[in-house]
Motif scaffolding. Structure first.
Motif, PDB file in Angstrom:
ATOM      1  N   ARG A  67     -14.865   7.395 -13.920  1.00 21.86           N
ATOM      2  CA  ARG A  67     -13.633   7.075 -14.636  1.00 21.86           C
ATOM      3  C   ARG A  67     -13.005   5.782 -14.127  1.00 21.86           C
ATOM      4  NH1 ARG A  67      -8.550   9.448 -13.520  1.00 21.86           N
ATOM      5  NH2 ARG A  67      -9.684  10.058 -11.654  1.00 21.86           N
ATOM      6  N   THR A  68     -12.966   5.610 -12.818  1.00 22.16           N
ATOM      7  CA  THR A  68     -12.224   4.463 -12.277  1.00 22.16           C
ATOM      8  C   THR A  68     -13.162   3.346 -11.801  1.00 22.16           C
ATOM      9  OG1 THR A  68     -12.228   5.364 -10.033  1.00 22.16           O
ATOM     10  CG2 THR A  68     -10.367   5.976 -11.436  1.00 22.16           C
ATOM     11  N   THR A  86     -14.341   3.766  -8.086  1.00 21.53           N
ATOM     12  CA  THR A  86     -15.558   4.557  -7.835  1.00 21.53           C
ATOM     13  C   THR A  86     -16.793   3.791  -8.285  1.00 21.53           C
ATOM     14  OG1 THR A  86     -14.375   6.640  -8.043  1.00 21.53           O
ATOM     15  CG2 THR A  86     -16.747   6.738  -8.368  1.00 21.53           C
ATOM     16  N   VAL A 131     -18.761  16.260 -13.357  1.00 19.48           N
ATOM     17  CA  VAL A 131     -17.290  16.208 -13.363  1.00 19.48           C
ATOM     18  C   VAL A 131     -16.749  17.593 -13.012  1.00 19.48           C
ATOM     19  CG1 VAL A 131     -17.053  14.301 -15.011  1.00 19.48           C
ATOM     20  CG2 VAL A 131     -17.300  16.646 -15.866  1.00 19.48           C
ATOM     21  N   ASN A 183     -19.167   6.842 -21.042  1.00 22.08           N
ATOM     22  CA  ASN A 183     -19.974   8.073 -20.941  1.00 22.08           C
ATOM     23  C   ASN A 183     -21.039   8.159 -22.039  1.00 22.08           C
ATOM     24  OD1 ASN A 183     -18.496   8.981 -18.759  1.00 22.08           O
ATOM     25  ND2 ASN A 183     -17.066  10.161 -19.996  1.00 22.08           N
ATOM     26  N   CYS A 199     -19.230  10.552 -10.959  1.00 19.41           N
ATOM     27  CA  CYS A 199     -20.007  10.137  -9.786  1.00 19.41           C
ATOM     28  C   CYS A 199     -19.141  10.219  -8.534  1.00 19.41           C
ATOM     29  CB  CYS A 199     -20.569   8.728 -10.015  1.00 19.41           C
ATOM     30  SG  CYS A 199     -22.053   8.466  -9.046  1.00 19.41           S
ATOM     31  N   GLY A 200     -18.616  11.420  -8.309  1.00 18.67           N
ATOM     32  CA  GLY A 200     -17.771  11.664  -7.139  1.00 18.67           C
ATOM     33  C   GLY A 200     -18.610  12.094  -5.953  1.00 18.67           C
ATOM     34  N   LYS A 201     -17.985  12.910  -5.108  1.00 19.70           N
ATOM     35  CA  LYS A 201     -18.627  13.246  -3.832  1.00 19.70           C
ATOM     36  C   LYS A 201     -19.958  13.978  -3.992  1.00 19.70           C
ATOM     37  CE  LYS A 201     -14.541  14.595  -2.911  1.00 19.70           C
ATOM     38  NZ  LYS A 201     -13.595  13.786  -3.682  1.00 19.70           N
ATOM     39  N   MET A 202     -19.992  14.936  -4.949  1.00 17.01           N
ATOM     40  CA  MET A 202     -21.239  15.706  -5.071  1.00 17.01           C
ATOM     41  C   MET A 202     -22.343  14.885  -5.714  1.00 17.01           C
ATOM     42  SD  MET A 202     -22.571  18.443  -4.033  1.00 17.01           S
ATOM     43  CE  MET A 202     -24.276  17.929  -3.965  1.00 17.01           C
ATOM     44  N   ILE A 235     -23.375  20.875 -12.702  1.00 11.95           N
ATOM     45  CA  ILE A 235     -23.308  21.278 -11.286  1.00 11.95           C
ATOM     46  C   ILE A 235     -21.953  21.922 -10.985  1.00 11.95           C
ATOM     47  CG2 ILE A 235     -24.952  19.517 -10.522  1.00 11.95           C
ATOM     48  CD1 ILE A 235     -22.462  18.020  -9.290  1.00 11.95           C
ATOM     49  N   ALA A 236     -21.180  22.177 -12.037  1.00 10.68           N
ATOM     50  CA  ALA A 236     -19.814  22.669 -11.819  1.00 10.68           C
ATOM     51  C   ALA A 236     -19.770  24.161 -11.551  1.00 10.68           C
ATOM     52  CB  ALA A 236     -18.959  22.360 -13.047  1.00 10.68           C
TER      53      ALA A 236
HETATM   54  N1  LIG Z   1     -18.006  18.657  -3.648  1.00  8.44           N
HETATM   55  C1  LIG Z   1     -18.895  19.634  -3.476  1.00  8.44           C
HETATM   56  O1  LIG Z   1     -19.261  19.985  -2.331  1.00  8.44           O
HETATM   57  C2  LIG Z   1     -19.498  20.331  -4.647  1.00  8.44           C
HETATM   58  C3  LIG Z   1     -19.055  20.104  -5.942  1.00  8.44           C
HETATM   59  N2  LIG Z   1     -19.640  20.759  -6.994  1.00  8.44           N
HETATM   60  C4  LIG Z   1     -19.184  20.482  -8.363  1.00  8.44           C
HETATM   61  O2  LIG Z   1     -19.341  19.099  -8.611  1.00  8.44           O
HETATM   62  C5  LIG Z   1     -18.371  18.685  -9.562  1.00  8.44           C
HETATM   63  C6  LIG Z   1     -17.702  17.423  -9.043  1.00  8.44           C
HETATM   64  O3  LIG Z   1     -17.070  17.732  -7.825  1.00  8.44           O
HETATM   65  P1  LIG Z   1     -16.763  16.590  -6.752  1.00  8.44           P
HETATM   66  O4  LIG Z   1     -17.865  15.596  -6.747  1.00  8.44           O
HETATM   67  O5  LIG Z   1     -16.388  17.293  -5.513  1.00  8.44           O
HETATM   68  O6  LIG Z   1     -15.448  15.961  -7.413  1.00  8.44           O
HETATM   69  P2  LIG Z   1     -14.953  14.450  -7.422  1.00  8.44           P
HETATM   70  O7  LIG Z   1     -13.523  14.507  -7.817  1.00  8.44           O
HETATM   71  O8  LIG Z   1     -15.347  13.778  -6.147  1.00  8.44           O
HETATM   72  O9  LIG Z   1     -15.820  13.778  -8.593  1.00  8.44           O
HETATM   73  C7  LIG Z   1     -15.515  13.926  -9.945  1.00  8.44           C
HETATM   74  C8  LIG Z   1     -16.022  12.699 -10.654  1.00  8.44           C
HETATM   75  O10 LIG Z   1     -15.756  12.827 -12.047  1.00  8.44           O
HETATM   76  C9  LIG Z   1     -15.335  11.561 -12.532  1.00  8.44           C
HETATM   77  N3  LIG Z   1     -14.600  11.750 -13.781  1.00  8.44           N
HETATM   78  C10 LIG Z   1     -13.408  12.359 -13.991  1.00  8.44           C
HETATM   79  N4  LIG Z   1     -13.102  12.349 -15.307  1.00  8.44           N
HETATM   80  C11 LIG Z   1     -14.138  11.731 -15.926  1.00  8.44           C
HETATM   81  C12 LIG Z   1     -14.432  11.429 -17.262  1.00  8.44           C
HETATM   82  N5  LIG Z   1     -13.608  11.759 -18.264  1.00  8.44           N
HETATM   83  N6  LIG Z   1     -15.587  10.785 -17.535  1.00  8.44           N
HETATM   84  C13 LIG Z   1     -16.454  10.446 -16.553  1.00  8.44           C
HETATM   85  N7  LIG Z   1     -16.237  10.718 -15.264  1.00  8.44           N
HETATM   86  C14 LIG Z   1     -15.104  11.359 -14.949  1.00  8.44           C
HETATM   87  C15 LIG Z   1     -14.499  11.000 -11.420  1.00  8.44           C
HETATM   88  O11 LIG Z   1     -14.380   9.599 -11.565  1.00  8.44           O
HETATM   89  P3  LIG Z   1     -13.454   8.754 -10.528  1.00  8.44           P
HETATM   90  O12 LIG Z   1     -14.121   8.900  -9.200  1.00  8.44           O
HETATM   91  O13 LIG Z   1     -13.539   7.377 -11.042  1.00  8.44           O
HETATM   92  O14 LIG Z   1     -12.103   9.387 -10.581  1.00  8.44           O
HETATM   93  C16 LIG Z   1     -15.353  11.396 -10.216  1.00  8.44           C
HETATM   94  O15 LIG Z   1     -16.346  10.419  -9.994  1.00  8.44           O
HETATM   95  C17 LIG Z   1     -17.395  19.843  -9.747  1.00  8.44           C
HETATM   96  O16 LIG Z   1     -17.648  20.428 -10.997  1.00  8.44           O
HETATM   97  C18 LIG Z   1     -17.717  20.799  -8.615  1.00  8.44           C
HETATM   98  O17 LIG Z   1     -17.563  22.143  -8.990  1.00  8.44           O
HETATM   99  C19 LIG Z   1     -20.670  21.630  -6.833  1.00  8.44           C
HETATM  100  C20 LIG Z   1     -21.138  21.899  -5.593  1.00  8.44           C
HETATM  101  C21 LIG Z   1     -20.587  21.314  -4.395  1.00  8.44           C
END
Ligand SMILES: NC(=O)C1=CN([C@@H]2O[C@H](COP(=O)(O)OP(=O)(O)OC[C@H]3O[C@@H](n4cnc5c(N)ncnc54)[C@H](OP(=O)(O)O)[C@@H]3O)[C@@H](O)[C@H]2O)C=CC1
Ligand SMILES: O=C(O)[C@@H]1CCC=N1
Length: 269
Positions: A37-38, A41, A71, A57, A10-13, A96-97
């Motif tokens: 993960r954290t 977040t 992710v 998960n 649940c990161g930026k995208m 969405i990766a």
């Molecule tokens: N940013 C963008 O503009 C775009 C991104 N994408 C795709 O979206 C995906 C994510 O990118 P983005 O949001 O930028 O990256 P981020 O790093 O912001 O988000 C990644 C997320 O994954 C979580 N995470 C990492 N490891 C695990 C795990 N083992 N189990 C559960 N959650 C986990 C992280 O948790 P925590 O935050 O707690 O570390 C974080 O919330 C990528 O695959 C990217 O290709 C696609 C189009 C556009």
């Protein structure tokens, strides 16, 4: 929408998508669950969107009707191995990766999994996203329609063949970054001429928004719209000449080439 939408990561995208969906009023926040993960977040997402979010998960995957893998590409293997035995039989799995293929999802889950690649972008947060969608052959027409409608809650959506998906980050997923750079540059140029910075961002961003709307809504070729701005013997054509001399177009094309190559390689990291 009576489906449970689940996000692993649940990161930026993912946050941009969730924000856009909730803002649309079409998706009830109670239907959205997520994992990250954290704790940092998880707390941020809870506070911002008031959705259910946790660290497990498997628990999230178990309840999903539509499961977004949000992710990074290199975390997909570990996450799929962790959840594959817990998902519902008819779950729709969306990655969405960049770089993760439908066959990657089929080998990771099982050969007949309903799998979809979606390449979104961050303007989804303000419901001006662009999502390109490629389903595998096990996704029914109704299921694809549902996913298209879901993506339309946070912007525009287009269905394409998977063969084109590696080219989408450069034009759509990543391109907002280049546009922000262009807006920053416009603002710097305005500040250089004495315009206050906050007003410079507004002027630059509105010019980009307005020009984009002109392309989308008039249906005219961008070159024709550019020509309408260039008064003969005027100031704009001088700026156009300098941009051509400095290689604006070739810089964009070269940047998109490297973006595409990197996107293809990401799944192999
Ligand atoms: N940013 C963008 O503009 C775009 C991104 N994408 C795709 O979206 C995906 C994510 O990118 P983005 O949001 O930028 O990256 P981020 O790093 O912001 O988000 C990644 C997320 O994954 C979580 N995470 C990492 N490891 C695990 C795990 N083992 N189990 C559960 N959650 C986990 C992280 O948790 P925590 O935050 O707690 O570390 C974080 O919330 C990528 O695959 C990217 O290709 C696609 C189009 C556009
Ligand atoms: O930079 C990346 O790899 C991702 C894919 C598209 C936008 N962000």
């Amino acid at each position: 929408m009576n489906k449970t939408l689940a996000f692993i990561g649940c990161g930026k995208m993912a946050q941009a998508i969730i924000g856009g969906m909730i803002q649309s009023g079409i998706v009830d926040r109670k239907r959205i669950i997520a994992s990250a993960r954290t704790e940092e977040t998880r707390q941020l997402v809870k506070k911002t969107f008031n959705i259910k979010i946790e660290g497990d998960n498997k628990q999230v995957a178990k309840n999903a009707d539509i499961l977004f893998l949000a992710v990074k590409p290199d975390v997909h293997k570990e996450v799929i191995d962790e959840i594959k035995d817990y998902v519902k039989k008819d779950v729709i799995v969306i990655t969405i990766a960049a770089g993760i293929t439908l066959s990657y999802l089929e080998s990771g889950f099982h050969n007949e999994v309903r799998a979809i690649r979606v390449m979104p972008n961050t303007p989804s947060l303000v419901r001006e996203g662009m999502s390109v969608i490629a389903p595998n052959r096990y996704v029914t027409t109704d299921e694809l329609d549902l996913v298209v409608k879901l993506c339309e809650t946070f912007g525009q959506a287009e269905v394409m063949n998977e063969g084109l998906m590696d080219a989408i980050p450069a034009i759509s997923g990543s391109s907002p970054a280049y546009v922000y750079m262009f807006i920053e540059a416009l603002a710097d140029g305005a500040v250089k001429q004495g315009i206050p910075r906050d007003q410079a961002y507004k002027l630059g961003a509105q010019a980009v928004l307005g020009a984009a709307k002109m392309v989308l809504e008039t249906g005219k070729h961008p070159g024709e719209l550019k020509d309408q701005v260039c008064t003969p013997g005027g100031a704009t054509i001088e700026a156009v000449l300098t941009l051509e001399k400095e290689g604006l177009r070739s810089a964009v094309l070269s940047a998109m080439d490297v973006c595409t190559e990197k996107a293809k390689a990401l799944a192999n990291n």
